[in-house]
Design a protein around this motif. Sequence first.
Motif, PDB file in Angstrom:
ATOM      1  N   TRP A 272       0.833  -1.213   0.000  1.00  0.00           N
ATOM      2  CA  TRP A 272       0.000   0.000   0.000  1.00  0.00           C
ATOM      3  C   TRP A 272       0.866   1.262   0.000  1.00  0.00           C
ATOM      4  CZ3 TRP A 272      -0.493   3.890   3.728  1.00  0.00           C
ATOM      5  CH2 TRP A 272      -1.571   4.769   3.544  1.00  0.00           C
ATOM      6  N   THR A 273       1.958   1.265   0.800  1.00  0.00           N
ATOM      7  CA  THR A 273       2.816   2.464   0.847  1.00  0.00           C
ATOM      8  C   THR A 273       3.404   2.738  -0.546  1.00  0.00           C
ATOM      9  OG1 THR A 273       4.714   1.139   1.610  1.00  0.00           O
ATOM     10  CG2 THR A 273       3.473   2.323   3.293  1.00  0.00           C
ATOM     11  N   LEU A 274       3.764   1.687  -1.267  1.00  0.00           N
ATOM     12  CA  LEU A 274       4.316   1.880  -2.614  1.00  0.00           C
ATOM     13  C   LEU A 274       3.245   2.432  -3.551  1.00  0.00           C
ATOM     14  CD1 LEU A 274       6.676  -1.157  -3.297  1.00  0.00           C
ATOM     15  CD2 LEU A 274       7.241   1.116  -2.494  1.00  0.00           C
ATOM     16  N   GLU A 275       2.040   1.855  -3.461  1.00  0.00           N
ATOM     17  CA  GLU A 275       0.930   2.347  -4.310  1.00  0.00           C
ATOM     18  C   GLU A 275       0.663   3.832  -4.065  1.00  0.00           C
ATOM     19  OE1 GLU A 275      -1.333  -1.860  -3.962  1.00  0.00           O
ATOM     20  OE2 GLU A 275      -2.464  -0.076  -3.319  1.00  0.00           O
TER      21      GLU A 275
ATOM     22  N   PRO B 223      17.543   3.584  -3.562  1.00  0.00           N
ATOM     23  CA  PRO B 223      17.435   2.138  -3.340  1.00  0.00           C
ATOM     24  C   PRO B 223      18.507   1.649  -2.378  1.00  0.00           C
ATOM     25  CG  PRO B 223      18.405   2.567  -5.505  1.00  0.00           C
ATOM     26  CD  PRO B 223      18.002   3.902  -4.933  1.00  0.00           C
ATOM     27  N   VAL B 224      18.153   0.677  -1.518  1.00  0.00           N
ATOM     28  CA  VAL B 224      19.166   0.038  -0.672  1.00  0.00           C
ATOM     29  C   VAL B 224      19.580  -1.243  -1.385  1.00  0.00           C
ATOM     30  CG1 VAL B 224      19.683  -0.973   1.574  1.00  0.00           C
ATOM     31  CG2 VAL B 224      18.200   1.046   1.427  1.00  0.00           C
ATOM     32  N   LEU B 225      20.805  -1.243  -1.890  1.00  0.00           N
ATOM     33  CA  LEU B 225      21.302  -2.377  -2.678  1.00  0.00           C
ATOM     34  C   LEU B 225      22.429  -3.048  -1.889  1.00  0.00           C
ATOM     35  CD1 LEU B 225      21.370  -0.373  -6.024  1.00  0.00           C
ATOM     36  CD2 LEU B 225      19.553  -1.867  -5.194  1.00  0.00           C
TER      37      LEU B 225
ATOM     38  N   PHE C  60      10.825  -4.300  -4.738  1.00  0.00           N
ATOM     39  CA  PHE C  60       9.711  -5.028  -4.106  1.00  0.00           C
ATOM     40  C   PHE C  60       9.481  -6.359  -4.831  1.00  0.00           C
ATOM     41  CE2 PHE C  60       5.173  -6.043  -3.976  1.00  0.00           C
ATOM     42  CZ  PHE C  60       4.832  -5.874  -2.650  1.00  0.00           C
ATOM     43  N   ASP C  61       9.388  -6.300  -6.159  1.00  0.00           N
ATOM     44  CA  ASP C  61       9.111  -7.517  -6.943  1.00  0.00           C
ATOM     45  C   ASP C  61      10.256  -8.523  -6.809  1.00  0.00           C
ATOM     46  OD1 ASP C  61       6.740  -6.381  -7.764  1.00  0.00           O
ATOM     47  OD2 ASP C  61       7.523  -5.688  -9.694  1.00  0.00           O
TER      48      ASP C  61
ATOM     49  N   GLU D 123      10.252  -1.350   0.768  1.00  0.00           N
ATOM     50  CA  GLU D 123      10.216  -2.419  -0.237  1.00  0.00           C
ATOM     51  C   GLU D 123      11.166  -3.588   0.043  1.00  0.00           C
ATOM     52  OE1 GLU D 123      10.617   0.824  -0.909  1.00  0.00           O
ATOM     53  OE2 GLU D 123      12.791   0.928  -1.061  1.00  0.00           O
ATOM     54  N   ASN D 124      12.324  -3.336   0.680  1.00  0.00           N
ATOM     55  CA  ASN D 124      13.250  -4.449   0.961  1.00  0.00           C
ATOM     56  C   ASN D 124      12.651  -5.421   1.987  1.00  0.00           C
ATOM     57  OD1 ASN D 124      14.784  -2.190  -0.117  1.00  0.00           O
ATOM     58  ND2 ASN D 124      16.606  -3.419   0.234  1.00  0.00           N
ATOM     59  N   MET D 125      11.630  -4.948   2.720  1.00  0.00           N
ATOM     60  CA  MET D 125      11.033  -5.797   3.756  1.00  0.00           C
ATOM     61  C   MET D 125       9.694  -6.391   3.305  1.00  0.00           C
ATOM     62  SD  MET D 125      12.077  -3.778   7.236  1.00  0.00           S
ATOM     63  CE  MET D 125      11.560  -2.142   6.741  1.00  0.00           C
TER      64      MET D 125
END
Length: 356
Positions: free
Chosen positions: A100-103, A203-205, A228-229, A110-112
């Motif tokens: 939801w936060t991404l939407e 991004p955390v890479l 995320f994906d 997203e990493n979690m």
Amino acid sequence: MLVEKNVPLQPYNTFRIVAKAQTMVRIADEADVLAVLADPAYGAEPKFVLGGGSNIVLTGDVKPVVLKVEVKGRRLVGETAKAFIVEAGAGEVWHDFVAWTLEQGYPGLENMALIPGTVGASPVQNVGAYGVELQDRFESLDAIDLQTGKTFTLNAAQCAFGYRDSVFKHGGTVQRGVHQTMGLKDRALILRVRFALPKAWKPVLGYADIEKKMAEHACAAPTAQQIFDWVCAVRRAKLPDPAVIGNVGSFFKNPTVTPEQCADIIARDPKVVHYHLADGAIKLAAGWLIDSCGWKGKSVGQAGVYEKQALVLVNRGAGTDGNGATGGEVMTLAKAIQTSVYERFGIVLEPEPVVV
Ligand code: EPU
């Protein structure tokens, strides 16, 4: 107040262990907690707070009054120069909240993605994955004191976050009536959690699994949605889906050792997977230690070690018919693993879930 008696807990713990709550009350807001506290029969009884049941091992029926947290709601509550402040009810499903936060256009969690459990449980063990921990995105939380009925707010420092650890995992100690250490285990029920999601998102890479995806997709600057994906794909490939195979994620914490201890292990096992931490200590991959002791695929009764990730214990028999591993079998397996890792490496593995 609706009090439920002899409630099967199998649907409410992701290990799918069969056990019952002698007494259970669903908590939708503060008023429900206050009603329990004011109740002549249950007010003074011991209480057990149940979130998504994704980090507990039930070893029998639960005698304390089970407070099942079902506080809902998610919204933007404010913003600072640097961050959007987003709040979620403790009973929201963690992964749905992340999606939801991404939407909504607030990346940062997203990493979690796909971590099982609820928003309210996430600060308890400071969940983390692929280089981001909850504490990196945490703003504050509201909780209610189960002794006094008072609602209070804690910031990150007050939550005392550590690696898979917080003030909510420890009981306070009192000597001669004076509080020596602060601890909120069995004392507080988390109602709402607020996150600070960075406006200048980056991004955390750096995690091998994510780097591999970047190479596969020839993508040097992934979006939050791509991460995320990818995280979902990586987790689905190596971790069991609790909806299909009962489990609580990693069963042990990754142990930390001194450089001397690590050198000693490397001398005997050059392949030991280890990571250097900022403070000079070294973290070992518990999954590798367990795997190299030959545990993958082994079982005690219906409790087993997952074939694709030795750090995850699974319930091989969990169906809806009341069968499956008992908490006793899980703990027997866990102790046997601890013994063999200790005998071979001299390292004591610490369980991650709470044993009830
Ligand atoms: N490994 C093996 N054999 C195994 C399992 C792992 O050799 O059976 C090796 C892997 O090849 C890799 C290393 O051990 O080199 C680490 O494995 P992985 O990347 O799967 O991560 P982990 O350290 O086992 C931790 C967290 C996970 C989190 C991942 C990714 C803990 C206790 N676990 O696992 O969190 O998803 O990193 O960030 O810190 C959880 O806490 O429930 C959880 C799943």
